[in-house]
Motif scaffolding. Structure first.
Motif, PDB file in Angstrom:
ATOM      1  N   GLY A   4      60.507  55.180   1.456  1.00 33.60           N
ATOM      2  CA  GLY A   4      59.085  55.356   1.323  1.00 33.60           C
ATOM      3  C   GLY A   4      58.561  56.450   2.231  1.00 33.60           C
ATOM      4  O   GLY A   4      59.300  57.066   2.989  1.00 33.60           O
ATOM      5  N   ASP A   5      57.238  56.686   2.166  1.00 33.88           N
ATOM      6  CA  ASP A   5      56.640  57.699   3.020  1.00 33.88           C
ATOM      7  C   ASP A   5      56.196  57.067   4.335  1.00 33.88           C
ATOM      8  O   ASP A   5      56.507  55.914   4.636  1.00 33.88           O
ATOM      9  CB  ASP A   5      55.498  58.402   2.294  1.00 33.88           C
ATOM     10  N   CYS A   6      55.440  57.845   5.121  1.00 28.56           N
ATOM     11  CA  CYS A   6      55.071  57.376   6.456  1.00 28.56           C
ATOM     12  C   CYS A   6      54.226  56.108   6.406  1.00 28.56           C
ATOM     13  O   CYS A   6      54.360  55.225   7.268  1.00 28.56           O
ATOM     14  CB  CYS A   6      54.345  58.484   7.210  1.00 28.56           C
ATOM     15  N   LYS A   7      53.334  56.004   5.415  1.00 32.06           N
ATOM     16  CA  LYS A   7      52.491  54.805   5.304  1.00 32.06           C
ATOM     17  C   LYS A   7      53.341  53.572   5.021  1.00 32.06           C
ATOM     18  O   LYS A   7      53.108  52.501   5.591  1.00 32.06           O
ATOM     19  CB  LYS A   7      51.449  55.012   4.208  1.00 32.06           C
ATOM     20  N   ASP A   8      54.329  53.721   4.132  1.00 29.71           N
ATOM     21  CA  ASP A   8      55.234  52.600   3.850  1.00 29.71           C
ATOM     22  C   ASP A   8      55.983  52.180   5.116  1.00 29.71           C
ATOM     23  O   ASP A   8      56.126  50.988   5.403  1.00 29.71           O
ATOM     24  CB  ASP A   8      56.235  53.001   2.762  1.00 29.71           C
ATOM     25  N   HIS A   9      56.479  53.175   5.853  1.00 32.18           N
ATOM     26  CA  HIS A   9      57.205  52.888   7.096  1.00 32.18           C
ATOM     27  C   HIS A   9      56.325  52.123   8.075  1.00 32.18           C
ATOM     28  O   HIS A   9      56.750  51.119   8.665  1.00 32.18           O
ATOM     29  CB  HIS A   9      57.680  54.200   7.736  1.00 32.18           C
ATOM     30  N   ALA A  10      55.102  52.624   8.289  1.00 31.12           N
ATOM     31  CA  ALA A  10      54.223  52.011   9.283  1.00 31.12           C
ATOM     32  C   ALA A  10      53.847  50.583   8.904  1.00 31.12           C
ATOM     33  O   ALA A  10      53.829  49.682   9.751  1.00 31.12           O
ATOM     34  CB  ALA A  10      52.966  52.868   9.448  1.00 31.12           C
ATOM     35  N   VAL A  11      53.556  50.355   7.626  1.00 32.53           N
ATOM     36  CA  VAL A  11      53.174  49.008   7.177  1.00 32.53           C
ATOM     37  C   VAL A  11      54.352  48.048   7.280  1.00 32.53           C
ATOM     38  O   VAL A  11      54.212  46.904   7.754  1.00 32.53           O
ATOM     39  CB  VAL A  11      52.625  49.060   5.740  1.00 32.53           C
ATOM     40  N   LEU A  12      55.524  48.488   6.840  1.00 29.54           N
ATOM     41  CA  LEU A  12      56.701  47.629   6.919  1.00 29.54           C
ATOM     42  C   LEU A  12      57.067  47.327   8.367  1.00 29.54           C
ATOM     43  O   LEU A  12      57.382  46.180   8.717  1.00 29.54           O
ATOM     44  CB  LEU A  12      57.882  48.293   6.204  1.00 29.54           C
ATOM     45  N   PHE A  13      56.992  48.342   9.228  1.00 28.34           N
ATOM     46  CA  PHE A  13      57.297  48.141  10.641  1.00 28.34           C
ATOM     47  C   PHE A  13      56.331  47.139  11.251  1.00 28.34           C
ATOM     48  O   PHE A  13      56.726  46.238  12.010  1.00 28.34           O
ATOM     49  CB  PHE A  13      57.232  49.483  11.370  1.00 28.34           C
ATOM     50  N   SER A  14      55.050  47.255  10.922  1.00 22.08           N
ATOM     51  CA  SER A  14      54.054  46.315  11.444  1.00 22.08           C
ATOM     52  C   SER A  14      54.321  44.891  10.962  1.00 22.08           C
ATOM     53  O   SER A  14      54.156  43.924  11.714  1.00 22.08           O
ATOM     54  CB  SER A  14      52.648  46.753  11.016  1.00 22.08           C
ATOM     55  N   ALA A  15      54.753  44.760   9.709  1.00 20.46           N
ATOM     56  CA  ALA A  15      55.069  43.425   9.181  1.00 20.46           C
ATOM     57  C   ALA A  15      56.265  42.816   9.913  1.00 20.46           C
ATOM     58  O   ALA A  15      56.271  41.624  10.242  1.00 20.46           O
ATOM     59  CB  ALA A  15      55.352  43.511   7.684  1.00 20.46           C
ATOM     60  N   LEU A  16      57.274  43.628  10.174  1.00 16.33           N
ATOM     61  CA  LEU A  16      58.450  43.134  10.908  1.00 16.33           C
ATOM     62  C   LEU A  16      58.075  42.759  12.336  1.00 16.33           C
ATOM     63  O   LEU A  16      58.561  41.753  12.878  1.00 16.33           O
ATOM     64  CB  LEU A  16      59.543  44.202  10.906  1.00 16.33           C
ATOM     65  N   LEU A  17      57.209  43.565  12.965  1.00 16.99           N
ATOM     66  CA  LEU A  17      56.763  43.237  14.316  1.00 16.99           C
ATOM     67  C   LEU A  17      55.984  41.929  14.334  1.00 16.99           C
ATOM     68  O   LEU A  17      56.170  41.077  15.218  1.00 16.99           O
ATOM     69  CB  LEU A  17      55.901  44.371  14.868  1.00 16.99           C
ATOM     70  N   ARG A  18      55.098  41.744  13.355  1.00 15.23           N
ATOM     71  CA  ARG A  18      54.300  40.509  13.295  1.00 15.23           C
ATOM     72  C   ARG A  18      55.202  39.293  13.137  1.00 15.23           C
ATOM     73  O   ARG A  18      54.931  38.230  13.705  1.00 15.23           O
ATOM     74  CB  ARG A  18      53.307  40.586  12.141  1.00 15.23           C
ATOM     75  N   ALA A  19      56.288  39.436  12.372  1.00 14.99           N
ATOM     76  CA  ALA A  19      57.230  38.324  12.192  1.00 14.99           C
ATOM     77  C   ALA A  19      57.867  37.919  13.511  1.00 14.99           C
ATOM     78  O   ALA A  19      58.304  36.777  13.673  1.00 14.99           O
ATOM     79  CB  ALA A  19      58.313  38.711  11.185  1.00 14.99           C
ATOM     80  N   LYS A  20      57.910  38.864  14.459  1.00 11.02           N
ATOM     81  CA  LYS A  20      58.456  38.563  15.786  1.00 11.02           C
ATOM     82  C   LYS A  20      57.358  38.287  16.817  1.00 11.02           C
ATOM     83  O   LYS A  20      57.635  38.200  18.011  1.00 11.02           O
ATOM     84  CB  LYS A  20      59.317  39.739  16.262  1.00 11.02           C
ATOM     85  N   GLY A  21      56.118  38.191  16.360  1.00 11.76           N
ATOM     86  CA  GLY A  21      55.027  37.890  17.269  1.00 11.76           C
ATOM     87  C   GLY A  21      54.578  39.072  18.104  1.00 11.76           C
ATOM     88  O   GLY A  21      53.976  38.897  19.160  1.00 11.76           O
ATOM     89  N   ILE A  22      54.823  40.280  17.632  1.00 11.44           N
ATOM     90  CA  ILE A  22      54.452  41.494  18.372  1.00 11.44           C
ATOM     91  C   ILE A  22      53.293  42.170  17.644  1.00 11.44           C
ATOM     92  O   ILE A  22      53.392  42.492  16.462  1.00 11.44           O
ATOM     93  CB  ILE A  22      55.638  42.463  18.485  1.00 11.44           C
ATOM     94  N   ALA A  23      52.203  42.382  18.340  1.00 16.96           N
ATOM     95  CA  ALA A  23      51.023  43.008  17.740  1.00 16.96           C
ATOM     96  C   ALA A  23      51.253  44.507  17.563  1.00 16.96           C
ATOM     97  O   ALA A  23      52.001  45.142  18.328  1.00 16.96           O
ATOM     98  CB  ALA A  23      49.802  42.773  18.615  1.00 16.96           C
TER      99      ALA A  23
END
Length: 218
Positions: free
Chosen positions: A1-20
């Motif tokens: 994906g592009d940068c927006k896909d990367h940022a959204v997916l990364f944020s989702a993975l961080l949230r799954a680990k309790g990281i804002a």
């Protein structure tokens, strides 16, 4: 994906680990200011802010160590578009001690003009991103072919590349090139001699500003 896909997916993975985290817009070109009148396309890249670590991260750069950004993303105005910190901010300036690159060549010049030895290029921070990208390129074509491509720029002989996997993201990175170049009688006859520069995998740092300052011939 592009940068927006990367940022959204990364944020989702961080949230799954309790990281804002917060999504951030930035200009990826040479613009270090924002216009008074908002212009579509001025903020053409998306990265991520991790408030817990006080760090920006760009996951589109697959070889960036944690805490490092590409050079073109330092000192830039940014807009946080999600999370608690919505608003305009600025990425930090790169610190001198956080971006280092060193080249060390050890070579032996034989009586027939044959030059053999090793050149090791090591880097930290944003410079290590550039070096890892070169390493990833060498892995994609094969180390043997990459070494031959480097050798073709300086003459005939043999060369090989030694490096760690570029996607193992430690704080620093190094690439070593072993070389054994064909004899050059003019080097030992006095007809001409240039200080051996070894087998560099990057350009000389000053060349970015002023162009080549000396001969790279071995």
């Amino acid at each position: 994906g592009d940068c927006k896909d990367h940022a959204v997916l990364f944020s989702a993975l961080l949230r799954a680990k309790g990281i804002a985290s917060e999504l951030v817009l930035i200009n990826l070109g040479n613009s270090y200011t924002l216009p008074e009148v908002p212009a579509f396309g001025q903020l053409n890249h998306a990265i991520t802010w991790l408030p817990e670590f006080r760090l920006y991260a760009d996951t589109t750069v697959g070889v960036a160590p944690f805490g490092s950004l590409p050079f073109q993303e330092y000192g830039k105005p940014v807009v946080h578009i999600a999370g608690q910190g919505i608003g305009r901010r600025r990425t930090p300036l790169v610190k001198a001690d956080d971006a280092t690159i060193a080249v060390r060549t050890v070579a032996v010049l034989g009586p027939d003009g044959r030059l053999s030895g090793t050149t090791t290029t090591s880097a930290t921070g944003p410079f290590s991103i550039l070096l890892r990208q070169i390493g990833a390129g060498a892995e994609s074509v094969g180390r043997a072919r990459a070494a031959q491509n480097m050798l073709a720029r300086v003459g005939s002989g043999t060369a090989s590349i030694e490096m760690s996997p570029p996607f193992e993201l430690g704080p620093d990175y190094a690439i070593t090139v072993h070389f054994d170049l064909a004899p050059r009688p003019n080097v030992v006859s006095g007809a001409g001699f240039a200080m051996p520069g070894g087998m560099r995998v990057t350009v000389v740092t000053g060349d970015f500003l002023m162009g080549p300052l000396f001969s790279r011939s071995l």
